[in-house]
Design a protein around this motif. Sequence first.
Motif, PDB file in Angstrom:
ATOM      1  N   UNK A  40       0.794  -1.226   0.000  1.00 25.99           N
ATOM      2  CA  UNK A  40       0.000   0.000   0.000  1.00 25.99           C
ATOM      3  C   UNK A  40       0.832   1.284   0.000  1.00 25.99           C
ATOM      4  N   UNK A  41       2.148   1.199   0.136  1.00 24.78           N
ATOM      5  CA  UNK A  41       2.985   2.387   0.165  1.00 24.78           C
ATOM      6  C   UNK A  41       3.026   3.026   1.540  1.00 24.78           C
ATOM      7  N   UNK A  42       3.918   4.010   1.702  1.00 29.78           N
ATOM      8  CA  UNK A  42       4.101   4.642   2.998  1.00 29.78           C
ATOM      9  C   UNK A  42       4.424   6.121   2.804  1.00 29.78           C
ATOM     10  N   UNK A  43       3.976   6.934   3.743  1.00 27.19           N
ATOM     11  CA  UNK A  43       4.272   8.362   3.734  1.00 27.19           C
ATOM     12  C   UNK A  43       4.565   8.808   5.157  1.00 27.19           C
ATOM     13  N   UNK A  44       5.748   9.372   5.351  1.00 25.61           N
ATOM     14  CA  UNK A  44       6.069  10.033   6.609  1.00 25.61           C
ATOM     15  C   UNK A  44       6.071  11.516   6.279  1.00 25.61           C
ATOM     16  N   UNK A  45       5.306  12.291   7.024  1.00 27.76           N
ATOM     17  CA  UNK A  45       5.175  13.710   6.710  1.00 27.76           C
ATOM     18  C   UNK A  45       4.706  14.498   7.917  1.00 27.76           C
ATOM     19  N   UNK A  46       4.852  15.813   7.809  1.00 31.63           N
ATOM     20  CA  UNK A  46       4.302  16.731   8.793  1.00 31.63           C
ATOM     21  C   UNK A  46       2.972  17.228   8.265  1.00 31.63           C
ATOM     22  N   UNK A  47       1.998  17.365   9.164  1.00 36.29           N
ATOM     23  CA  UNK A  47       0.711  17.971   8.809  1.00 36.29           C
ATOM     24  C   UNK A  47       0.458  19.127   9.757  1.00 36.29           C
ATOM     25  N   UNK A  48       0.126  20.260   9.195  1.00 44.68           N
ATOM     26  CA  UNK A  48      -0.271  21.425   9.973  1.00 44.68           C
ATOM     27  C   UNK A  48      -1.755  21.612   9.744  1.00 44.68           C
ATOM     28  N   UNK A  49      -2.522  21.557  10.832  1.00 44.39           N
ATOM     29  CA  UNK A  49      -3.970  21.665  10.700  1.00 44.39           C
ATOM     30  C   UNK A  49      -4.590  22.174  11.994  1.00 44.39           C
ATOM     31  N   UNK A  61       3.491  14.768  13.273  1.00 41.38           N
ATOM     32  CA  UNK A  61       4.335  13.895  12.479  1.00 41.38           C
ATOM     33  C   UNK A  61       3.521  12.634  12.263  1.00 41.38           C
ATOM     34  N   UNK A  62       3.221  12.347  11.003  1.00 37.78           N
ATOM     35  CA  UNK A  62       2.425  11.172  10.650  1.00 37.78           C
ATOM     36  C   UNK A  62       3.269  10.144   9.910  1.00 37.78           C
ATOM     37  N   UNK A  63       2.891   8.900  10.074  1.00 36.63           N
ATOM     38  CA  UNK A  63       3.414   7.795   9.276  1.00 36.63           C
ATOM     39  C   UNK A  63       2.179   7.008   8.859  1.00 36.63           C
ATOM     40  N   UNK A  64       1.807   7.139   7.595  1.00 31.92           N
ATOM     41  CA  UNK A  64       0.562   6.519   7.139  1.00 31.92           C
ATOM     42  C   UNK A  64       0.763   5.887   5.772  1.00 31.92           C
ATOM     43  N   UNK A  65      -0.258   5.217   5.310  1.00 31.77           N
ATOM     44  CA  UNK A  65      -0.180   4.600   3.992  1.00 31.77           C
ATOM     45  C   UNK A  65      -0.198   5.688   2.918  1.00 31.77           C
ATOM     46  N   UNK A  66       0.306   5.340   1.751  1.00 34.11           N
ATOM     47  CA  UNK A  66       0.368   6.282   0.639  1.00 34.11           C
ATOM     48  C   UNK A  66      -0.150   5.592  -0.623  1.00 34.11           C
ATOM     49  N   UNK A  67      -1.360   5.879  -1.063  1.00 32.65           N
ATOM     50  CA  UNK A  67      -2.276   6.887  -0.558  1.00 32.65           C
ATOM     51  C   UNK A  67      -2.885   6.484   0.787  1.00 32.65           C
ATOM     52  N   UNK A  68      -3.460   7.492   1.473  1.00 33.74           N
ATOM     53  CA  UNK A  68      -4.007   7.283   2.801  1.00 33.74           C
ATOM     54  C   UNK A  68      -5.124   6.243   2.802  1.00 33.74           C
ATOM     55  N   UNK A  69      -5.031   5.322   3.757  1.00 34.53           N
ATOM     56  CA  UNK A  69      -6.112   4.369   4.027  1.00 34.53           C
ATOM     57  C   UNK A  69      -6.336   4.325   5.533  1.00 34.53           C
ATOM     58  N   UNK A  70      -7.588   4.304   5.938  1.00 38.04           N
ATOM     59  CA  UNK A  70      -7.880   4.113   7.357  1.00 38.04           C
ATOM     60  C   UNK A  70      -7.429   2.705   7.746  1.00 38.04           C
ATOM     61  N   UNK A  71      -7.359   2.452   9.020  1.00 36.82           N
ATOM     62  CA  UNK A  71      -6.931   1.141   9.508  1.00 36.82           C
ATOM     63  C   UNK A  71      -7.836   0.037   8.964  1.00 36.82           C
ATOM     64  N   UNK A  72      -9.142   0.275   9.017  1.00 43.17           N
ATOM     65  CA  UNK A  72     -10.083  -0.749   8.539  1.00 43.17           C
ATOM     66  C   UNK A  72      -9.978  -0.937   7.023  1.00 43.17           C
ATOM     67  N   UNK A  73      -9.773   0.154   6.275  1.00 46.43           N
ATOM     68  CA  UNK A  73      -9.612   0.033   4.822  1.00 46.43           C
ATOM     69  C   UNK A  73      -8.316  -0.676   4.454  1.00 46.43           C
ATOM     70  N   UNK A  75      -6.779  -2.938   6.216  1.00 44.02           N
ATOM     71  CA  UNK A  75      -6.978  -4.358   6.506  1.00 44.02           C
ATOM     72  C   UNK A  75      -7.878  -5.004   5.458  1.00 44.02           C
ATOM     73  N   UNK A  76      -8.955  -4.326   5.095  1.00 41.57           N
ATOM     74  CA  UNK A  76      -9.897  -4.886   4.117  1.00 41.57           C
ATOM     75  C   UNK A  76      -9.275  -5.028   2.727  1.00 41.57           C
ATOM     76  N   UNK A  77      -8.498  -4.026   2.305  1.00 41.64           N
ATOM     77  CA  UNK A  77      -7.949  -4.035   0.944  1.00 41.64           C
ATOM     78  C   UNK A  77      -6.655  -4.831   0.809  1.00 41.64           C
ATOM     79  N   UNK A  78      -5.855  -4.864   1.883  1.00 46.29           N
ATOM     80  CA  UNK A  78      -4.529  -5.481   1.774  1.00 46.29           C
ATOM     81  C   UNK A  78      -4.278  -6.599   2.779  1.00 46.29           C
ATOM     82  N   UNK A  79      -5.205  -6.812   3.710  1.00 46.94           N
ATOM     83  CA  UNK A  79      -5.096  -7.924   4.646  1.00 46.94           C
ATOM     84  C   UNK A  79      -4.276  -7.633   5.900  1.00 46.94           C
ATOM     85  N   UNK A  80      -4.275  -8.640   6.774  1.00 43.59           N
ATOM     86  CA  UNK A  80      -3.588  -8.515   8.055  1.00 43.59           C
ATOM     87  C   UNK A  80      -2.083  -8.333   7.901  1.00 43.59           C
ATOM     88  N   UNK A  81      -1.500  -8.940   6.885  1.00 42.23           N
ATOM     89  CA  UNK A  81      -0.048  -8.827   6.686  1.00 42.23           C
ATOM     90  C   UNK A  81       0.350  -7.374   6.429  1.00 42.23           C
TER      91      UNK A  81
END
Length: 157
Positions: A40-49, A61-73, A75-81
């Motif tokens: 799913x890719x990865x993005x480490x970035x700063x967000x100002x909001x 400071x965030x570390x999230x999927x790239x593109x962004x996916x919620x935790x449930x998405x 898991x649903x799209x790419x599985x537990x691994x």
Amino acid sequence: MRDEGFVTSHGHTANPGCGYIPLCKWSKPSWEQRRSGGNPGMSVHFELQWNTATDGLVIYLHCETNPYLSKSDLQAKHGDAALKEHAAIQDELFAVLERRGEALEAAGWTFRRGYNMLASHKFPKFIRVEGFHVKFRELIRVMAAVVDGWAQRRAVT
């Protein structure tokens, strides 16, 4: 901060509690990994909001999927691994941050591990533009040095 290798983008929060608030993101190409195949890719970035819960301006400071996916998405799209792999990347970066904790906390960062967030700084409700600019750059620089080191070590392994 483009002269320091940062790429800036704009968007809005995906957090339902924050009501899709506009945000600014700063990252470096070495902190990003695009999606490929089942990764799913990865993005480490700063967000100002603006944080509606605390009613204040915050840098994260965030570390999230790239593109962004919620935790449930994720898991649903790419599985537990994929969920475990994402957590392992976050664990690795968070361990590096904790080792530098004193210096980062002295600079104004607060650590809080969440699904995406690793650290944050809440700005005072009343801050002069000059003071904001200086504090913002200081926060980014001290944290970016740590993330740069982490990204370089990841690229070698």
